[in-house]
Design a protein around this motif. Sequence first.
Motif, mmCIF file in Angstrom:
data_model
loop_
_atom_site.group_PDB
_atom_site.id
_atom_site.type_symbol
_atom_site.label_atom_id
_atom_site.label_comp_id
_atom_site.label_asym_id
_atom_site.label_seq_id
_atom_site.Cartn_x
_atom_site.Cartn_y
_atom_site.Cartn_z
ATOM 1 N N THR A 713 0.835 -1.216 0.000
ATOM 2 C CA THR A 713 0.000 0.000 0.000
ATOM 3 C C THR A 713 0.861 1.255 0.000
ATOM 4 O O THR A 713 0.438 2.300 -0.493
ATOM 5 C CB THR A 713 -0.923 0.007 1.228
ATOM 6 N N ALA A 844 3.209 -7.503 1.813
ATOM 7 C CA ALA A 844 1.790 -7.326 1.521
ATOM 8 C C ALA A 844 0.976 -8.186 2.466
ATOM 9 O O ALA A 844 1.471 -9.186 3.018
ATOM 10 C CB ALA A 844 1.492 -7.694 0.071
ATOM 11 N N GLN A 879 -1.475 -2.171 -5.968
ATOM 12 C CA GLN A 879 -1.615 -3.134 -4.888
ATOM 13 C C GLN A 879 -1.973 -4.536 -5.379
ATOM 14 O O GLN A 879 -1.245 -5.499 -5.099
ATOM 15 C CB GLN A 879 -2.678 -2.656 -3.889
#
Length: 984
Positions: A713, A844, A879
Motif C-alpha cells: 500500500t 503485503a 496493490q
Amino acid sequence: MSRRVAPAVYSIAAGLPFVDVLADGLLARYGDDTAAALARVTVLVPTRRAAKALGEAFLRRAGGRATLLPAMHPIGDVDEDELLILSGAAALDLDLPPAAPPLWRQAQLSELVIAWERRLRGAPPSPAQAAALAAELARFLDQVETEGLDLKKLQHLAPEDYAEHWQRTLDFLRIISEHWPKILKSAGFMAAAARRDRLLRQLTTLWRQQPPQGPVIAAGSTGSIPATAALLKVVARLPQGAVVLPGLDLELDQTSWAALGPTHPQATMKRLLEDIQAAREEVRPWLAEPPSPARQARRRLISLALLPPAATDAWRDHKIDFAPALSGLHLVEAASPREEAGAIALAMREALEEPGRTAALITPDRALARRVAAALKRWGVAVDDSAGAPLNETPPGIFLLLLAELAAGSVAPAPLLAALKHPLAAGGMAAGEFRARVRELDRLCLRGPRPAPGLAGVAAALGEHAPLRLRKWWAEVAARLEPLIAALRAEASVAAHVAAHVAAAEALAASDSEDGAARLWTGEAGEAASQFLADLMETSAGWRIAGADYPALLKVLMKTVTVRPTYGRHPRLKIWGPLEARLQQADLVILGGLNEGAWPPDPGVDPWLSRPMRADFGLPPLERRIGQAAHDFAQAAAAPRVILTRSTRVDGAPTVPSRWLLRLAAVLGEQQIPAGPWRAWHGAQDRPAVVAPCSRPAPTPPVACRPRQLSVTQLQTWMRDPYAIYARHILKLEPLDPLDADPGAAEKGTVIHQALEDFVRAYPVDLPADALDQLISCGQRAFAAYLDRPAVRAFWWPRFLHVARWFIATERERRRTHRTVLSEEKGRLTIAAPGLVEPFTVIAKADRIDRTAEGLVVIDYKTGNPPSARELHAGFAPQLPVEALIAEAGGFSGVAAAAVAGLEFWRLSGGEPAGKITAIKDIARLKAVADQGLRDLVALFARPETPYLSQPRPAMAPAGDFDHLARIKEWGSVAALGDEEKKS
C-alpha cells in the motif's frame, strides 16, 4: 406667586479637556482669595475615577506642589460616610439595611425562576439558564428602582392587550412584586439601587431645606438616574451652587433641538434640562473658550453629522470648512480585527516617541481591547485596560472552569488536557516536569478514540505498556481529582460543590515549592476569584443543583465579576471603555471598533417587557443606550487628535460601519477622512526586505538511510508523494491522531475486514446453516470497541448488516467454483537493484486469495471506492498486481506458487447495492507493468541523486499527513503561477 430662581447651569464644550477646564474654572472662581478658599468648595462628580482625574488636573496646575483641593465626591456611588460629610451636622436617617450582595440576589432570583418554570412547564431550566435569566431580572429590578417605579404598577397593565407570552411574563413579574420585597426584608437586605436612591434623595431634601454654606459644583453628570437629576435640580439653585454639563451643544438650531429622539447624543442632556427646569438658553460656558477654528469646525461637523433624521436636509446647505474640521482626524478601515488592533497599537506606540504625550483607546469591544494590549507587549508595553476583564477570562478563572468541566465531563481527553496544560496546574511537581508528563500522557494515551469514562478509563488506556513513571504520576493526579469528581456525581448544594472544587484546585495547583493556595489566589485575578468563591459559598448554601450543571452555572456567575489591574501599567497609555472614558482626556484619542452592533451597541430586547409594555410601565426606551453611546462618541471625536478605526470583516463576515461613520461620510461627500500611515506600518512591520519563493522540497538522503522495505500500500504513496515516505521512514515522523476522534473510514475498513477475516478463517470450505448469524457474531466482536459511539451504531452497523447479507448470498454461490485458501495473510517479494547491497523487499497482506480450476484469484476488500481503470493501467494503483506477483512467486506462506487467473475488487459499501465485485481485465499486462514499474522505482531511488519530491504529479497525489511540512501551499502556488506564465 414665588419668583422663579434662575438655575446656574454651565457647559464645557466637546473637544475640550473636561477636568482641566473644570479645574481652571474652579481656580478662577475660588482659588485667588486664600489658600483655604478652594478647600471650602464641594465638587460632585459621577464616579470615583472622575474624582481621581480631577485631582490629577489640579496637581498638573500646581506643578506637582502640595495644595489644598476641593472636597470631591462621586454621586454615582455615594455611601453613608460621604453622605455624613456632605450633610454636615444635619441629622439624617442613615440606619438603612445593607445592600443585597449581588451573588445572593442572583441565587435567590434563580430559585424563583426555577420554581416558576417548573410550575408553568413542568420542566425547569438548567441552573445556568436560570442564573442568566436571574441576571436579566436583576437588571430589570435595578431599572425599576432607579427610575423610582413601583412594581405594583404592573397590576394595572392590561394583559388582554398583549400576546399570551407577555401575559405569562406579567404574571411572573407580579409574583416578583409580591415576594421579592418580603425575601429582601426577611434576609435583612435592601436593594442596592433603592438604597442609593434613598441616600441621594435624603441629601436632596436636606440641601433644599438647609443649603450648604460653601460652594457646591456638580460636574460631568448627565442625570440619567432620576435621583441624581433631582439632586442636580437643587444644586443648580443653591446660593453658591452650579451644574456643569459635559458637551451640551449650545449651537444646535432650535428646530433640531425640538426634534431630538432617544438615539441622539444630546437627548440625555435635553431630558436633564427638562428635569431640572432649565432652558438651554440659560446655559453658559463654564470658561470662555480660547479661539480654535479647528476645534470649532470639528464640533460643528460632528453636530451636523448627528442631526436628527428630520433635520438632515441641512446637510445640503452647510457652511463648514472641511479642512480645519478634518485636521487631526484619521480613519483606519482594517481588513480584520487583527489588522485593526495592530494599527492601533502602532499609533499608541508612536505616541510614546514624544515625551509626555498620552494616548488612549476607547472601545466597547473587549476582544479588540485585548488584542491591542497583546500587540503592545511586542515592545514591552503593559497597558491599563480600565474596563477590566470578566473573571471567567482571567487565568485563575479559566483554570477553575477547566477543572470543573474536566470533573463533570467524565474526564474526556480535551477538557483533561486543557486543565492539566494550564500554567497553574503543577500537581505537586515543578511546572516543567509536570508539563512533560502531560505531554507524554497526551501522546501515549489520549490520541484517537476516547478512552473509557472516568479516571479509571485513562488508567486502563495507559495499560502496562506505558512507562512506570507515567502510571505512578497519573495515579497521583487522579488522587487529587477524585474528590471533586465524586462530589459532582451527585446533587448537592452549590456551596458543597464549591468547597470540593476549591480543594481540588488547590491540590492540582500546588507545585514542589509552593502550596496551591499561594499560586492560585495571588494577584488581582486570584484575589477576585478567591473573594467570588467565598461569597458564593456564603450565599448559596441552600441552592441545590446536580453536579453536571455546576460548570455552566459557575461560568454564568463568573461573568458578573470584573477584574481590573491596580498597578504596573504604562502611565501614558490607556484603554478605556466608553463609560470609563467619560471626563477623561488624552493627547491622542483612538475610537476603535466602530461597527454597527458594537459601537453603537445593539439595543437588544427586554426579556421581561415588550417596548409598549415598558412605555406603559414608565421605563425609558431601550434606544436610550444608543443615545448615551452617541454622546460618548461625540465627546471623544471632538478631541484635537482622533483616529477612528473599524474592521471591514469580523470572523470572515462583512461588517456594517457604525451609523456615525456613515453619517460623517454622507456629510463629507467626496471629501475623504485621511487614513494615516498606521495600517501600512502594520503590514510592513513583519514583511522581510526580500521575499524568496519557497521551492519544492527535494531531500536526497544517503542511500544507506533509505528504506529497504515498504508495504504494497505504501508503493502507491512512494510513486505519488515520495516526500511522505521520506518523512515517515527516514525522518521517522508519525502524525498524531486527533483528540477524542470519532472512528473514521480507516477504522471502518479495519473492523469490516476483521469481521470477514474471522468468518472466512472459521469456515474456509463449507458455510454453516446459520452462516448469516455467525457472520453477524463476528461483526459484533469486531465492532465491540466502537458500538458505544452513536455514529457507529446509527450508520456503520446497519450498513454492515447489509454487507453481511450480501456477502453470505455471494459466498453460497461462489463456493461452488471457488475455494478460499488464504485470508489476511502476509507475503513478501524481494527485488535486487544496482546500487543496493541488500535486496529491496515489498511486503503485503492479502485480504483474500481463492483457488479456482484456472488458477488463483486475488481479492481486495474495499469499504470505499476502488481505484479507477485509468489509475490501474497507469500504474498508480499497484496493490493487486503486486500481490499477484507475490502469489505467483510463492511469497504467501501456505500457498504454493501458481498462476493468478483473476484480480477482483469487492466494494462493501452497505448501500444499494450492498456489495459489488469488479473483476479486472488484462491481468497479464497489469502484472508486467507492475513488475517493471516496481523494479524501475526501486532502481531509481537506489541512486544517491534521486530526490524524494513532494507530489511530483499533483493531479495524482491525494492530501497527505505531511503536506504541511512540505509547505505545499507556498511552493504549489509559485509552481502554478510559473505554469500559467509558460502557457501564456
